[in-house]
Design a protein around this motif. Sequence first.
Motif, PDB file in Angstrom:
ATOM      1  N   ARG A   1      38.533   0.251   5.806  1.00  0.00           N
ATOM      2  CA  ARG A   1      39.371  -0.912   4.632  1.00  0.00           C
ATOM      3  C   ARG A   1      38.260   0.196   3.833  1.00  0.00           C
ATOM      4  NH1 ARG A   1      42.351  -6.243   6.574  1.00  0.00           N
ATOM      5  NH2 ARG A   1      39.682  -5.937   7.670  1.00  0.00           N
TER       6      ARG A   1
ATOM      7  N   ILE B   1      38.385   3.143   1.720  1.00  0.00           N
ATOM      8  CA  ILE B   1      39.681   3.843   1.951  1.00  0.00           C
ATOM      9  C   ILE B   1      39.149   2.932   0.208  1.00  0.00           C
ATOM     10  CG2 ILE B   1      41.760   3.247   1.864  1.00  0.00           C
ATOM     11  CD1 ILE B   1      41.322   3.612   4.559  1.00  0.00           C
ATOM     12  N   ILE B   2      39.105   1.679  -0.077  1.00  0.00           N
ATOM     13  CA  ILE B   2      39.152   0.963  -1.327  1.00  0.00           C
ATOM     14  C   ILE B   2      37.843   1.919  -2.196  1.00  0.00           C
ATOM     15  CG2 ILE B   2      37.949  -0.785  -2.448  1.00  0.00           C
ATOM     16  CD1 ILE B   2      39.581  -2.412  -0.169  1.00  0.00           C
ATOM     17  N   ASN B   3      36.833   2.179  -1.631  1.00  0.00           N
ATOM     18  CA  ASN B   3      36.106   3.601  -2.278  1.00  0.00           C
ATOM     19  C   ASN B   3      36.400   4.715  -3.027  1.00  0.00           C
ATOM     20  OD1 ASN B   3      33.887   0.973  -1.948  1.00  0.00           O
ATOM     21  ND2 ASN B   3      33.023   1.772  -0.997  1.00  0.00           N
ATOM     22  N   ALA B   4      36.715   5.390  -1.691  1.00  0.00           N
ATOM     23  CA  ALA B   4      37.185   6.610  -2.734  1.00  0.00           C
ATOM     24  C   ALA B   4      38.039   6.051  -2.994  1.00  0.00           C
ATOM     25  CB  ALA B   4      37.830   7.758  -1.349  1.00  0.00           C
ATOM     26  N   ASP B   5      38.826   5.144  -3.236  1.00  0.00           N
ATOM     27  CA  ASP B   5      40.021   5.300  -4.333  1.00  0.00           C
ATOM     28  C   ASP B   5      39.843   4.783  -5.780  1.00  0.00           C
ATOM     29  OD1 ASP B   5      42.198   4.461  -5.389  1.00  0.00           O
ATOM     30  OD2 ASP B   5      42.832   2.623  -5.015  1.00  0.00           O
ATOM     31  N   ALA B   6      39.135   3.870  -5.835  1.00  0.00           N
ATOM     32  CA  ALA B   6      37.589   3.511  -6.714  1.00  0.00           C
ATOM     33  C   ALA B   6      37.251   4.870  -7.603  1.00  0.00           C
ATOM     34  CB  ALA B   6      36.374   2.815  -6.719  1.00  0.00           C
TER      35      ALA B   6
ATOM     36  N   LEU C   1      38.432   8.498  -6.709  1.00  0.00           N
ATOM     37  CA  LEU C   1      39.109   9.198  -7.389  1.00  0.00           C
ATOM     38  C   LEU C   1      40.000   8.234  -8.910  1.00  0.00           C
ATOM     39  CD1 LEU C   1      41.229  11.237  -6.958  1.00  0.00           C
ATOM     40  CD2 LEU C   1      43.232   9.491  -6.002  1.00  0.00           C
ATOM     41  N   GLN C   2      39.638   7.126  -9.413  1.00  0.00           N
ATOM     42  CA  GLN C   2      39.890   6.689 -10.554  1.00  0.00           C
ATOM     43  C   GLN C   2      39.430   6.371 -11.651  1.00  0.00           C
ATOM     44  OE1 GLN C   2      41.294   2.381 -10.250  1.00  0.00           O
ATOM     45  NE2 GLN C   2      43.080   3.046  -8.910  1.00  0.00           N
TER      46      GLN C   2
END
Length: 322
Positions: free
Chosen positions: A187, A190-195, A197-198
């Motif tokens: 998790r 996933i949070i780091n990857a989403d950050a 990307l944004q």
Amino acid sequence: MVETLLITAAAIGSAAVVYVAAAARVVKQYERGVVFRLGRLRGTPRTPGFTMVVPGLDHIRKVNMQIVTMPVPAQEGITRDNVTVRVDAVVYFKVVDPANAVVQVEDYRFAVSQMAQTSLRSIIGKSDLDDLLSNREKLNQGLELMIDSPAVEWGVTIDRVEIKDVSLPDTMKRSMARQAEADRERRARIINADAELQASRKLAEAAKEMADTPSALQLRLLQTVVAVAAEKNSTLVLPFPVELLRFLERSQAGPSPDPRPRALRPLPHLPPPHLSHPLRPSDTKDDSALDLYARGSRGADHVIHTGGSHPVRQQEGCPPCQ
């Protein structure tokens, strides 16, 4: 005569006192009295307060009507997914029918305890480990229903059942800890990857805006310098244009190589070769100058034309032609 009457009255009074003392009973507020006369149940249970029984004929048994808290000994079992666990619980029950609690069962406390242990082992075998750890409310309700079904005939009602603790083997605890750690790490990634990307999308939008307005990039560089200088550091970092670095790199690398094929490149200037024999006057007559043409590659097959009709082969091992 008077003395005899007094003695008789005193004897009768003494007998009455003895009878009252033998027949009097006190039932407490949280109790009910079940009366047996000559071994048979007599009437309804006695209510709290003062009551009388026939000495020698009646026997009264008091039943506690309070809620009883009974711990269930820890039970070992194998769950439906083949995991060995040790589970203990606690049962809360009370007597609602004193007559049945005395007549229908020898010892209602012991009966409830044994029924609770049996039901707990049954629940362990029918449940998964995840249910025992996370879905205890449903298991408590099922366990309460299993104990309450036979207890109703005994005049006992089950108030509630609670599973207190679930003991697992050490190997299972370590496995669950590794699983939880892996899930948390997944998790987090996933949070780091989403950050990222944004952030990349926002940076791309900012780069487009700065490309349309070059002065915005200069202002951003100045703001960076101000932010670094505000920390009162002894080292100040100044931005350096990347284009200037590329220009200096190209200037140090020298002229670029000729992109044409080797066969189309002009021949380099070569010094006069060492001839295998001296030139004769007949070889150079009618020539205004000595024209040398080199053909082929270096080696013993290199041929030198001296303007005449006689080619001269170069001497092997000639340093200028090698």
